[in-house]
Design a protein around this motif. Structure first.
Motif, PDB file in Angstrom:
ATOM      1  N   ALA A  23       0.843  -1.190   0.000  1.00  0.00           N
ATOM      2  CA  ALA A  23       0.000   0.000   0.000  1.00  0.00           C
ATOM      3  C   ALA A  23       0.878   1.240   0.000  1.00  0.00           C
ATOM      4  O   ALA A  23       1.806   1.357   0.805  1.00  0.00           O
ATOM      5  CB  ALA A  23      -0.906  -0.008   1.216  1.00  0.00           C
ATOM      6  N   ALA A  24       0.562   2.160  -0.898  1.00  0.00           N
ATOM      7  CA  ALA A  24       1.364   3.376  -1.044  1.00  0.00           C
ATOM      8  C   ALA A  24       0.576   4.600  -0.621  1.00  0.00           C
ATOM      9  O   ALA A  24      -0.626   4.698  -0.854  1.00  0.00           O
ATOM     10  CB  ALA A  24       1.807   3.533  -2.487  1.00  0.00           C
ATOM     11  N   SER A  25       1.273   5.509   0.001  1.00  0.00           N
ATOM     12  CA  SER A  25       0.660   6.795   0.331  1.00  0.00           C
ATOM     13  C   SER A  25       1.061   7.796  -0.740  1.00  0.00           C
ATOM     14  O   SER A  25       2.093   7.664  -1.377  1.00  0.00           O
ATOM     15  CB  SER A  25       1.131   7.282   1.698  1.00  0.00           C
ATOM     16  N   PHE A  29       1.105   8.199  -6.778  1.00  0.00           N
ATOM     17  CA  PHE A  29       1.652   6.853  -6.907  1.00  0.00           C
ATOM     18  C   PHE A  29       1.376   6.266  -8.277  1.00  0.00           C
ATOM     19  O   PHE A  29       2.118   5.437  -8.773  1.00  0.00           O
ATOM     20  CB  PHE A  29       1.108   5.934  -5.815  1.00  0.00           C
ATOM     21  N   SER A  30       0.297   6.702  -8.914  1.00  0.00           N
ATOM     22  CA  SER A  30      -0.042   6.164 -10.234  1.00  0.00           C
ATOM     23  C   SER A  30       1.024   6.491 -11.270  1.00  0.00           C
ATOM     24  O   SER A  30       1.084   5.859 -12.323  1.00  0.00           O
ATOM     25  CB  SER A  30      -1.396   6.700 -10.690  1.00  0.00           C
ATOM     26  N   SER A  31       1.877   7.445 -10.986  1.00  0.00           N
ATOM     27  CA  SER A  31       2.939   7.816 -11.922  1.00  0.00           C
ATOM     28  C   SER A  31       4.273   7.157 -11.573  1.00  0.00           C
ATOM     29  O   SER A  31       5.293   7.470 -12.190  1.00  0.00           O
ATOM     30  CB  SER A  31       3.111   9.333 -11.968  1.00  0.00           C
ATOM     31  N   ALA A  75      -6.811   2.555  -8.133  1.00  0.00           N
ATOM     32  CA  ALA A  75      -7.800   3.181  -7.251  1.00  0.00           C
ATOM     33  C   ALA A  75      -7.420   2.992  -5.786  1.00  0.00           C
ATOM     34  O   ALA A  75      -7.700   3.865  -4.958  1.00  0.00           O
ATOM     35  CB  ALA A  75      -9.173   2.595  -7.513  1.00  0.00           C
ATOM     36  N   ARG A  76      -6.778   1.882  -5.465  1.00  0.00           N
ATOM     37  CA  ARG A  76      -6.390   1.597  -4.084  1.00  0.00           C
ATOM     38  C   ARG A  76      -4.940   1.956  -3.791  1.00  0.00           C
ATOM     39  O   ARG A  76      -4.456   1.733  -2.683  1.00  0.00           O
ATOM     40  CB  ARG A  76      -6.613   0.114  -3.788  1.00  0.00           C
TER      41      ARG A  76
END
Length: 123
Positions: A23-25, A29-31, A75-76
């Motif tokens: 899990a990323a904060s 993060f999508s990039s 999305a998550r």
């Protein structure tokens, strides 16, 4: 930089399966490209799998090809590593990594790391 937290490790018998999550904060993060590495006692950290920021089929170490699958849920903000047909030699601490650069296979190419999760495969 993003913060990464792995989960899903544990003890499993040979031939079994586990799914690791990372899990990323951070909203960006999508990039980021993402990767999984592992480190067994007394050995160097080695590449397992990676996926570019745009997704796709991913890259795999020969030792896990056909058994492990990397995927991501934008999305998550989560990256997964599905591990099937586990072998005792897969035993290691597994680390999630991320970087803004394109997906790579060297730990030096990733700037953000999680704390690791232990995977133990018994024979």
């Amino acid at each position: 930089q993003v913060q990464l937290v792995e989960s899903g490790g544990g003890l499993v018998q040979a031939g079994g399966s586990l799914r690791l999550s990372c899990a990323a904060s951070g909203r960006t993060f999508s990039s980021y490209s993402a990767g999984w590495f592992r480190q067994a006692p007394g050995k160097e950290r080695e590449f397992v799998a990676a996926m570019s920021w745009s997704g796709g089929s991913g890259y795999y170490a020969d030792s896990v090809k056909g058994r492990f699958t990397i995927s991501r849920d934008y999305a998550r903000n989560t990256v997964y590593l599905q591990m099937n047909s586990l072998k005792p030699e897969d035993t290691a601490v597994y680390y999630c990594a991320a970087d803004r650069r394109r997906a790579a296979t060297s730990p030096a190419d990733f700037g953000s790391w999680g704390q690791g999760t232990q995977v133990t495969v018994s024979s």
